[in-house]
Design a protein around this motif. Structure first.
Motif, PDB file in Angstrom:
ATOM      1  N   UNK A  78       0.845  -1.183   0.000  1.00 42.99           N
ATOM      2  CA  UNK A  78       0.000   0.000   0.000  1.00 42.99           C
ATOM      3  C   UNK A  78       0.882   1.234   0.000  1.00 42.99           C
ATOM      4  N   UNK A  79       0.504   2.210  -0.826  1.00 47.79           N
ATOM      5  CA  UNK A  79       1.210   3.484  -0.869  1.00 47.79           C
ATOM      6  C   UNK A  79       0.193   4.598  -1.018  1.00 47.79           C
ATOM      7  N   UNK A  80       0.325   5.621  -0.207  1.00 46.32           N
ATOM      8  CA  UNK A  80      -0.587   6.765  -0.229  1.00 46.32           C
ATOM      9  C   UNK A  80      -2.042   6.338  -0.060  1.00 46.32           C
ATOM     10  N   UNK A  81      -2.269   5.213   0.612  1.00 44.97           N
ATOM     11  CA  UNK A  81      -3.620   4.730   0.858  1.00 44.97           C
ATOM     12  C   UNK A  81      -4.201   3.883  -0.252  1.00 44.97           C
ATOM     13  N   UNK A  82      -3.413   3.578  -1.291  1.00 38.31           N
ATOM     14  CA  UNK A  82      -3.884   2.773  -2.414  1.00 38.31           C
ATOM     15  C   UNK A  82      -3.133   1.447  -2.444  1.00 38.31           C
ATOM     16  N   UNK A  83      -3.868   0.362  -2.648  1.00 36.53           N
ATOM     17  CA  UNK A  83      -3.278  -0.971  -2.587  1.00 36.53           C
ATOM     18  C   UNK A  83      -2.941  -1.514  -3.971  1.00 36.53           C
ATOM     19  N   UNK A  84      -1.842  -2.242  -4.042  1.00 45.18           N
ATOM     20  CA  UNK A  84      -1.467  -2.994  -5.230  1.00 45.18           C
ATOM     21  C   UNK A  84      -1.452  -4.474  -4.885  1.00 45.18           C
ATOM     22  N   UNK A  85      -2.070  -5.287  -5.738  1.00 43.10           N
ATOM     23  CA  UNK A  85      -2.117  -6.728  -5.532  1.00 43.10           C
ATOM     24  C   UNK A  85      -1.101  -7.475  -6.385  1.00 43.10           C
ATOM     25  N   UNK A  86      -0.541  -6.787  -7.384  1.00 47.43           N
ATOM     26  CA  UNK A  86       0.430  -7.414  -8.266  1.00 47.43           C
ATOM     27  C   UNK A  86       1.816  -6.847  -7.994  1.00 47.43           C
ATOM     28  N   UNK A  87       2.803  -7.717  -8.012  1.00 46.37           N
ATOM     29  CA  UNK A  87       4.183  -7.324  -7.744  1.00 46.37           C
ATOM     30  C   UNK A  87       4.785  -6.754  -9.029  1.00 46.37           C
ATOM     31  N   UNK A  88       4.871  -5.446  -9.084  1.00 44.27           N
ATOM     32  CA  UNK A  88       5.392  -4.766 -10.268  1.00 44.27           C
ATOM     33  C   UNK A  88       6.904  -4.962 -10.320  1.00 44.27           C
ATOM     34  N   UNK A  89       7.384  -5.558 -11.407  1.00 46.84           N
ATOM     35  CA  UNK A  89       8.792  -5.925 -11.512  1.00 46.84           C
ATOM     36  C   UNK A  89       9.714  -4.733 -11.290  1.00 46.84           C
ATOM     37  N   UNK A  90      10.567  -4.844 -10.272  1.00 47.03           N
ATOM     38  CA  UNK A  90      11.520  -3.779  -9.988  1.00 47.03           C
ATOM     39  C   UNK A  90      10.920  -2.553  -9.343  1.00 47.03           C
ATOM     40  N   UNK A  91       9.604  -2.551  -9.136  1.00 45.82           N
ATOM     41  CA  UNK A  91       8.919  -1.376  -8.578  1.00 45.82           C
ATOM     42  C   UNK A  91       7.847  -1.847  -7.600  1.00 45.82           C
ATOM     43  N   UNK A  92       8.232  -2.751  -6.721  1.00 43.60           N
ATOM     44  CA  UNK A  92       7.254  -3.456  -5.910  1.00 43.60           C
ATOM     45  C   UNK A  92       6.475  -2.559  -4.949  1.00 43.60           C
ATOM     46  N   UNK A  93       7.079  -1.458  -4.504  1.00 45.11           N
ATOM     47  CA  UNK A  93       6.453  -0.663  -3.446  1.00 45.11           C
ATOM     48  C   UNK A  93       5.443   0.349  -3.950  1.00 45.11           C
ATOM     49  N   UNK A  94       5.686   0.917  -5.143  1.00 37.04           N
ATOM     50  CA  UNK A  94       4.785   1.971  -5.627  1.00 37.04           C
ATOM     51  C   UNK A  94       4.415   1.832  -7.097  1.00 37.04           C
ATOM     52  N   UNK A  95       4.709   0.692  -7.690  1.00 37.66           N
ATOM     53  CA  UNK A  95       4.289   0.452  -9.067  1.00 37.66           C
ATOM     54  C   UNK A  95       5.272   0.954 -10.095  1.00 37.66           C
ATOM     55  N   UNK A  96       5.221   0.372 -11.257  1.00 37.87           N
ATOM     56  CA  UNK A  96       6.138   0.710 -12.334  1.00 37.87           C
ATOM     57  C   UNK A  96       5.718   1.964 -13.079  1.00 37.87           C
ATOM     58  N   UNK A  97       6.403   2.272 -14.177  1.00 32.93           N
ATOM     59  CA  UNK A  97       6.007   3.410 -15.021  1.00 32.93           C
ATOM     60  C   UNK A  97       4.580   3.211 -15.520  1.00 32.93           C
ATOM     61  N   UNK A  98       3.888   4.305 -15.776  1.00 33.28           N
ATOM     62  CA  UNK A  98       2.447   4.213 -16.033  1.00 33.28           C
ATOM     63  C   UNK A  98       2.085   3.528 -17.342  1.00 33.28           C
ATOM     64  N   UNK A  99       3.039   3.342 -18.254  1.00 30.51           N
ATOM     65  CA  UNK A  99       2.665   2.637 -19.475  1.00 30.51           C
ATOM     66  C   UNK A  99       2.243   1.201 -19.183  1.00 30.51           C
ATOM     67  N   UNK A 100       2.576   0.680 -18.020  1.00 29.78           N
ATOM     68  CA  UNK A 100       2.113  -0.657 -17.646  1.00 29.78           C
ATOM     69  C   UNK A 100       0.591  -0.701 -17.485  1.00 29.78           C
ATOM     70  N   UNK A 101      -0.020   0.427 -17.208  1.00 32.88           N
ATOM     71  CA  UNK A 101      -1.481   0.505 -17.087  1.00 32.88           C
ATOM     72  C   UNK A 101      -2.145   0.861 -18.418  1.00 32.88           C
ATOM     73  N   UNK A 102      -1.337   0.993 -19.479  1.00 24.16           N
ATOM     74  CA  UNK A 102      -1.876   1.430 -20.770  1.00 24.16           C
ATOM     75  C   UNK A 102      -1.710   0.391 -21.872  1.00 24.16           C
ATOM     76  N   UNK A 103      -0.479  -0.067 -22.121  1.00 31.88           N
ATOM     77  CA  UNK A 103      -0.174  -0.806 -23.342  1.00 31.88           C
ATOM     78  C   UNK A 103      -1.040  -2.046 -23.549  1.00 31.88           C
ATOM     79  N   UNK A 104      -1.264  -2.813 -22.506  1.00 32.18           N
ATOM     80  CA  UNK A 104      -2.060  -4.035 -22.649  1.00 32.18           C
ATOM     81  C   UNK A 104      -3.550  -3.762 -22.665  1.00 32.18           C
ATOM     82  N   UNK A 105      -3.937  -2.526 -22.379  1.00 28.69           N
ATOM     83  CA  UNK A 105      -5.346  -2.232 -22.141  1.00 28.69           C
ATOM     84  C   UNK A 105      -5.947  -1.277 -23.167  1.00 28.69           C
ATOM     85  N   UNK A 106      -5.315  -1.147 -24.328  1.00 32.78           N
ATOM     86  CA  UNK A 106      -5.924  -0.353 -25.384  1.00 32.78           C
ATOM     87  C   UNK A 106      -7.108  -1.101 -25.994  1.00 32.78           C
TER      88      UNK A 106
END
Length: 529
Positions: A339-367
């Motif tokens: 959890x960071x800033x009150x928001x939870x992550x359930x997936x272990x973001x590679x190399x960015x486990x604590x606060x999530x990876x670069x935001x393109x991870x939330x975009x490229x697969x989801x167009x």
């Protein structure tokens, strides 16, 4: 970029100029066309032989003209913040170096006015679409890897096209058809050109390289050993192509022929080959000279989820569900509980486990893959992407490095240009560079927060960050860094995700493909958008 501007045909130019929300009045005989927006005016005029440069002059009263710019291009965007708002303007263009009778190209009248929020979104989406329409590599029709307005291209790659970035841009072209910026036939003709190129381009077990030369279809090495098939970039490409297939498959004979050709490209992709002979994981690369030496297994979580969805959905070269669960999901090791800033992550973001990876991870697969209501045993993908975005934003608002400009109206860390080259910016690895694609492509997840960034960039940064293909790739008020450069992989998600926010067009098309629904079921997904 002069080359790209000059290659635009008159019919396309007229299509381009029809869009905009203010009227144009020509005064007398004029070779100039103009459109007024909220805080800028876009001017076009024909190229005149023997001209060294063009001068742009503007007047607010029709009498006293002030010189606004001198340039060699035949298109100019004049940001008029210094003149005021809701303006009535007259422009004239002078050709310097031409014969006396060709010196004055005429006068045109144009107005600017305050735009509504929807009109601003229209404008940004439309301008960004032009990267993939006007800016396309002319032989292949595919998206250039990059466009530098300053003309300084690295590695002589001005004609290099990108497979993944093209896949992203395809969603923008479909959106342009639906919005009436181009016709359905114009779109089909472009897709036919692209399909012909892809049919004849280098492929390795049905999979394209990351980069191709637009004139020849030959692959360009992405790195020393990466000179063959790139499964991930090809997945991004096929995500877009399947949306085209769905868009045209029930249309005219010509439409259906295009859909069938795309279907064959889809069936040619040997996803199972990229398991290295049956391993329970997909591998990113295969090279005809280095074979599997790159040895890069696709293990989550990052931007590559769509690769497994497509591989499991393939009607001809499918992979077993075990490859997803054991490979991508690491036999359950993909999960975390942070959890960071009150928001939870359930997936272990590679190399960015604590606060999530670069935001393109939330975009490229989801167009095309709709995260709304998309769940499996590992995550709720809408919640994951939304929280990922909100953490990224919260980091910028907190601004622990005290970078200039950061705040609620300037946030968004992802992969983009940076002062010294290129970097995958993210919380914890923040170099003071904001990438407009980060917030704008996140509009489905954070609509109000993303609009604040759009308005701030346009109204307060203006010509420093907004050009003929929309917002430039990156900016850093801290470093006074405003490169006039674009990357396809950053422009494409802006158009696609804004359209998904507005109408769900890309999501509806891709999720409507029957194989995708079967593939999702095979992997244990539930989709209830």
């Amino acid at each position: 970029m002069k080359k790209h501007a000059l290659l635009i045909g008159l019919s396309v130019l007229m299509t381009v100029l029809v869009f905009a929300c203010s009227s144009k009045e020509e005064i007398g005989e004029s070779l100039i066309t103009a459109k007024g927006y909220d805080r800028h005016v876009e001017l076009h005029w024909p190229s005149i032989q023997g001209v060294d440069s063009y001068e742009i002059w503007a007047s607010m009263d029709g009498k006293d003209f002030t010189k606004r710019a001198s340039l060699s291009d035949t298109m100019y965007m004049d940001f008029v913040n210094d003149l005021g708002q809701n303006l009535q303007l007259q422009y004239k263009v002078k050709a310097v170096g031409a014969s006396p009778e060709a010196e004055d190209l005429g006068i045109v009248q144009v107005s600017t006015r305050d735009f509504t929020e929807e009109e601003l979104i229209d404008m940004v989406q439309y301008y960004t679409f032009r990267y993939f329409w006007e800016g396309a590599e002319p032989v292949s029709g595919l998206a250039p890897e990059r466009i530098h307005i300053d003309g300084n291209y690295p590695q002589d790659d001005k004609s290099v096209v990108t497979t993944g970035g093209t896949g992203f841009g395809i969603f923008g072209i479909i959106a342009a058809i639906d919005r009436g910026w181009i016709t359905r036939e114009q779109g089909r003709l472009r897709f036919e050109k692209m399909t012909t190129f892809l049919e004849n381009a280098d492929r390795y077990h049905g999979v394209w390289p990351h980069w191709l030369y637009g004139e020849t279809g030959k692959g360009k090495s992405f790195s020393n050993k990466d000179n063959g098939g790139d499964l991930v970039e090809s997945a991004f490409l096929m995500q877009g192509l399947l949306a085209v297939r769905e868009y045209y498959k029930s249309g005219s004979d010509a439409d259906q022929k295009l859909a069938n050709r795309i279907d064959q490209l889809w069936k040619d992709m040997e996803w199972d080959w990229y398991t290295q002979g049956g391993h329970d994981v997909l591998y990113w690369h295969w090279s005809p000279t280095h074979e599997w030496e790159m040895n890069f297994p696709l293990e989550g979580y990052n931007e590559c989820l769509i690769t497994y969805i497509l591989a499991a959905s393939s009607p001809t070269h499918t992979i077993p569900a075990s490859a997803y669960h054991k490979g991508w999901a690491r036999s359950g090791g993909i999960n975390t509980d942070v959890e960071a800033y009150g928001y939870k992550l359930k997936l272990k973001h590679n190399g960015s486990e604590k606060m999530g990876g670069p935001l393109f991870w939330a975009h490229y697969s989801y167009l095309g893959l709709n995260p709304k209501g998309l769940t499996d045993q590992y995550a709720d993908y809408w919640e994951e992407n939304k929280n990922h975005t909100l953490i990224n934003r919260a980091w910028c608002v907190e601004n622990p490095e005290d970078y200039k400009g950061y705040g609620e109206d300037l946030w968004g860390l992802t992969a983009s240009y940076t002062v010294t080259g290129y970097n995958a910016h993210r919380p914890g690895e923040d170099l003071g560079v904001i990438s407009p694609t980060a917030a704008l492509s996140s509009m489905p997840y954070t609509p109000k927060e993303s609009i604040k960034v759009l308005k701030n960039l346009y109204y307060n940064y203006g010509e420093k960050v907004f050009g003929r293909y929309g917002f430039y790739d990156a900016l850093s008020p801290e470093a006074d860094f405003y490169p006039e450069r674009y990357l396809a992989i950053d422009q494409g998600p802006i158009v696609a995700m804004i359209e998904n926010h507005r109408t769900g067009l890309g999501w509806n098309l891709f999720m409507g493909a029957p194989e995708i629904q079967e593939g999702l079921k095979k992997l244990g997904f539930t989709s209830k958008p």
